[in-house]
Each structure stands twice: as structure tokens, then as C-alpha cells.
Design an enzyme around this catalytic site. Structure first.
Site, mmCIF file in Angstrom:
data_model
loop_
_atom_site.group_PDB
_atom_site.id
_atom_site.type_symbol
_atom_site.label_atom_id
_atom_site.label_comp_id
_atom_site.label_asym_id
_atom_site.label_seq_id
_atom_site.Cartn_x
_atom_site.Cartn_y
_atom_site.Cartn_z
ATOM 1 N N ASP A 58 -1.524 -27.772 -7.774
ATOM 2 C CA ASP A 58 -0.827 -26.786 -8.610
ATOM 3 C C ASP A 58 -0.849 -25.384 -8.007
ATOM 4 O O ASP A 58 -0.354 -24.433 -8.618
ATOM 5 C CB ASP A 58 -1.448 -26.751 -10.014
ATOM 6 C CG ASP A 58 -2.894 -26.263 -9.986
ATOM 7 O OD1 ASP A 58 -3.427 -26.005 -8.884
ATOM 8 O OD2 ASP A 58 -3.490 -26.114 -11.069
ATOM 9 N N LYS A 220 11.476 12.057 7.311
ATOM 10 C CA LYS A 220 11.991 10.772 6.788
ATOM 11 C C LYS A 220 12.235 10.859 5.284
ATOM 12 O O LYS A 220 11.443 11.434 4.556
ATOM 13 C CB LYS A 220 10.971 9.656 7.076
ATOM 14 C CG LYS A 220 11.422 8.283 6.598
ATOM 15 C CD LYS A 220 10.521 7.161 7.097
ATOM 16 C CE LYS A 220 9.458 6.783 6.107
ATOM 17 N NZ LYS A 220 8.613 5.672 6.541
HETATM 18 C C1 R5P Z 1 5.089 4.797 5.705
HETATM 19 O O1 R5P Z 1 4.608 5.815 5.216
HETATM 20 C C2 R5P Z 1 4.369 3.986 6.722
HETATM 21 O O2 R5P Z 1 3.569 4.789 7.534
HETATM 22 C C3 R5P Z 1 5.326 3.176 7.560
HETATM 23 O O3 R5P Z 1 6.192 4.059 8.253
HETATM 24 C C4 R5P Z 1 6.142 2.255 6.731
HETATM 25 O O4 R5P Z 1 5.327 1.512 5.867
HETATM 26 C C5 R5P Z 1 6.947 1.323 7.609
HETATM 27 O O5 R5P Z 1 7.722 0.508 6.788
HETATM 28 P P1 R5P Z 1 9.096 -0.109 7.293
HETATM 29 O O6 R5P Z 1 8.842 -0.750 8.616
HETATM 30 O O7 R5P Z 1 9.453 -1.093 6.220
HETATM 31 O O8 R5P Z 1 10.093 1.000 7.379
#
Ligand code: R5P
Length: 344
Positions: A58, A220
């Protein structure tokens, strides 16, 4: 080993009786970290303790250690990650880890040390929107309730997460492995180290200092979960060899967007290094389609099959083995990093 308590020779007015037996170091590994566990035990010249893990029809998990662990310092190696080979999700790995800890507690291990180089759920370390859980905090509480005495982990998404624990956290870093790789393999070129977002600035500053290169920052945005958009570049990347440094590669979206941005800004070539290579979903395709020439990760998480040839995995086992040895012997752990493991 049977032990004797020598009351005849114990000092009559002392506060302790010594048992005169040796401490025992034992290591076991969950199914999400079988390979890493094997590398660690081979470096310690030990056989791993069989945790007797099974999955019932399960889907429930069962654990029963194959030998006595009473009185031992038991190090349980298990990243909270998926294992394609074992068919585990991160949630399966977490549940398995909790059961291994709980079984060890009830089997009277002396100290239970969870070695989770990748701490799953670490990106959910605060409420970023109303009505969200703080999942990383919940994982910490679960580990403590299950019975850990200590946690060994590596490159937490945010070092402050150590504060989620009332038990001791040994926060290791893979940065010496990654800086060494860059120095040995990319170091003779005109380098610039790149932070893909504001959260990595401190890490990247230290990384750049270690490899003797300047650094640049990217701005970003996450317009939606799992979507990464890069705005401005702060710093000079023109005609440089750019090395993007991150803690995690998830979907690869951040790296692909960051690599494209630095190339658009005039970089000659671009590489990436990160501690935890999750490579979720279509990450391999996303990264293969990006301008990245090479990606280096460590083995805190097992590498999924189908990785393009540009992905290279280095082992974190030497650092983890050294940490385990030092914790067992009550030696300094920060000495491994010359005191700089808290700086990343
Ligand atoms: C974000 O703050 C982390 O440091 C990484 O940049 C992030 O987790 C990367 O995620 P992904 O590859 O999905 O963009």
C-alpha cells in the site's frame, strides 16, 4: 561488545563511574542516498548498517535495523530528495528518514545524527505569501520529534534555517570542491563569477575571492512559481568567461536565463556550478538548449539518468566523511573549512 562496570576501582567520592568501553561509530543510509552512503562507509572502512527498509504493497514504509545499534553514534545518511532508481519521491525519502531516526531512538542508539546533505523543502523557509506553510521549519520539527540529536547538512538555501532547530546543526559547504574545480579547469581564463539572484550575493562574493576573480550580479524575478526572468546585469561580463554559482539547480530555468543574459551582454562563454543538482522536470533539455558549456554539481542528490555530457558530478563524500569522523571524535568541524563554512 559486553561491558563491565568496575565499581571496585571507582573512586569512592567521585561523581562518575567510567565503564571502560569504546564509543561506536555506525553509519546507515536510506534508499535516496545509497550511493553517497556507500562512498562514505568505504572511506571510513566500514560496512553500512542495513536499515532493513521495505515498502509495503500500500506504499507504507518499514524499517528494522539488521543488527544492534544500542549505545552507538549512528549516522543516518539520507538526502530529502527523489531517487529515480528507487522510485522515491522527496516525500518518500523524508518519511523513510523519519522512520530510520525513530527506529534508532527506540533501539537505544547513543546519538542519532541525520546526515542530510540536501535538505528538501529548504526553499520554503518563510511565508512569501499569505496562507503558506513554512515547510522547512516543519521538516526541522519532524526531524527533532523523530529523535535526532544532531543534523549534518550542506549549503542550506538560507543559513538562518539552522535557527529552526533546537539541536545542533553542522552546516557544511561544497564550496571548496567547486572553487577547486574552477581553479583547476577554468581558472586560466578571464573569469567573472556570477550571482544569478540577490540571494546568492554573499556566496558569490566569497567564491570570487577564493578563485581570485571579480563578480557580477543578476537581477532575477519570479513572475510565477518555477519561472525565472533575468533583468539587469550589475557588473562587467564583456569578453569574460562567466561562471554562474548557485546552490540549487531545480528546473534549470534560473541557469538557462542567467546564461543567456550574460551571453547577450557580451560574455565569451558561460559555465555553471552548484551544490545540489535536482534537475527536475525538463531541466536537462532546458540546460542543453542554453548557451552553457559545462555544469558541475555534487552528489548530494543522485544524478538523474539522461544527463547531457556537459553535466559533471563531483563527490561530497570526502567532506561528509571528514565531518562524521570529527563529530564522532568531538573534534572541530569548522577546521575542515578553516572556519569559513558559516560564510557561504
Ligand atoms: C533560488 O533562490 C535558488 O538559489 C536557485 O536559483 C533556484 O532554486 C533554481 O531553481 P530553478 O533551476 O528551478 O530555476
Amino acid at each position: 561488545m559486553s561491558k563491565a562496570l568496575d565499581t571496585a576501582t571507582a573512586p569512592s567520592l567521585g561523581t562518575a563511574i567510567t565503564a571502560g568501553y569504546e564509543k561506536r561509530l555506525m553509519v546507515t543510509a536510506g534508499r535516496a542516498s545509497q550511493e553517497l552512503g556507500a562512498k562514505i562507509t568505504s572511506r571510513l572502512a566500514l560496512e553500512p548498517v542495513d536499515p532493513g527498509l521495505k515498502t509495503f504493497a500500500d506504499g507504507e514504509v518499514y524499517c528494522r535495523y539488521g543488527e544492534s545499534i544500542r549505545g552507538a553514534d549512528l549516522f543516518i545518511v539520507q538526502s530529502i530528495c527523489a531517487s529515480e532508481r528507487e522510485g522515491l519521491t522527496p516525500n518518500d525519502a523524508l518519511m523513510e528518514l523519519l522512520l530510520m531516526i525513530h527506529a534508532a531512538k527506540h533501539a537505544s542508539a547513543h546519538r542519532i545524527i541525520a546526515v542530510c546533505p540536501w535538505y528538501g523543502y529548504s526553499r520554503q523557509d518563510k511565508k512569501s505569501a499569505p496562507r503558506e506553510p513554512i515547510s522547512a521549519r516543519l521538516v526541522a520539527e519532524l526531524l527533532e520529534v523523530a529523535g535526532i540529536d544532531r543534523l549534518v547538512t550542506m549549503d542550506l538555501h538560507a543559513g538562518q534555517m539552522q535557527g529552526f532547530f533546537s539541536k545542533t546543526v553542522d552546516h557544511m559547504t561544497a564550496m571548496p570542491i567547486l572553487t577547486q574545480f574552477v581553479q583547476d579547469n577554468i581558472g586560466d581564463q578571464d573569469l567573472t563569477i556570477i550571482a544569478p539572484d540577490a540571494g546568492r550575493v554573499k556566496l558569490v562574493k566569497n567564491f570570487a575571492r577564493k578563485v581570485g576573480a571579480p563578480y557580477a550580479l543578476l537581477e532575477k524575478e519570479r513572475p510565477a512559481q518555477g519561472v525565472a526572468e533575468i533583468g539587469h546585469v550589475i557588473g562587467d561580463v564583456k569578453d569574460k568567461t562567466a561562471v554562474i554559482v548557485d546552490d540549487i539547480i531545480g528546473t534549470g530555468g534560473t541557469l538557462a536565463a542567467a546564461a543567456q543574459t550574460v551571453m547577450d551582454e557580451g560574455a565569451r562563454r558561460v559555465y555553471a556550478v552548484a551544490t545540489h543538482g535536482l534537475f527536475a522536470g525538463n531541466a536537462f533539455q532546458t540546460l542543453d538548449d542554453s548557451p552553457l558549456e559545462g555544469i558541475v554539481v555534487t552528489d548530494t542528490v543522485p544524478l538523474r539518468s539522461g544527463a547531457p555530457s556537459m553535466v559533471r558530478q563531483l563527490t561530497s563524500a570526502d567532506i561528509l566523511t571528514d565531518s562524521i569522523r570529527r563529530i564522532f571524535l568531538d573534534d572541530s568541524v569548522s577546521e575542515i573549512f578553516a572556519g569559513e563554512n558559516q560564510l557561504f
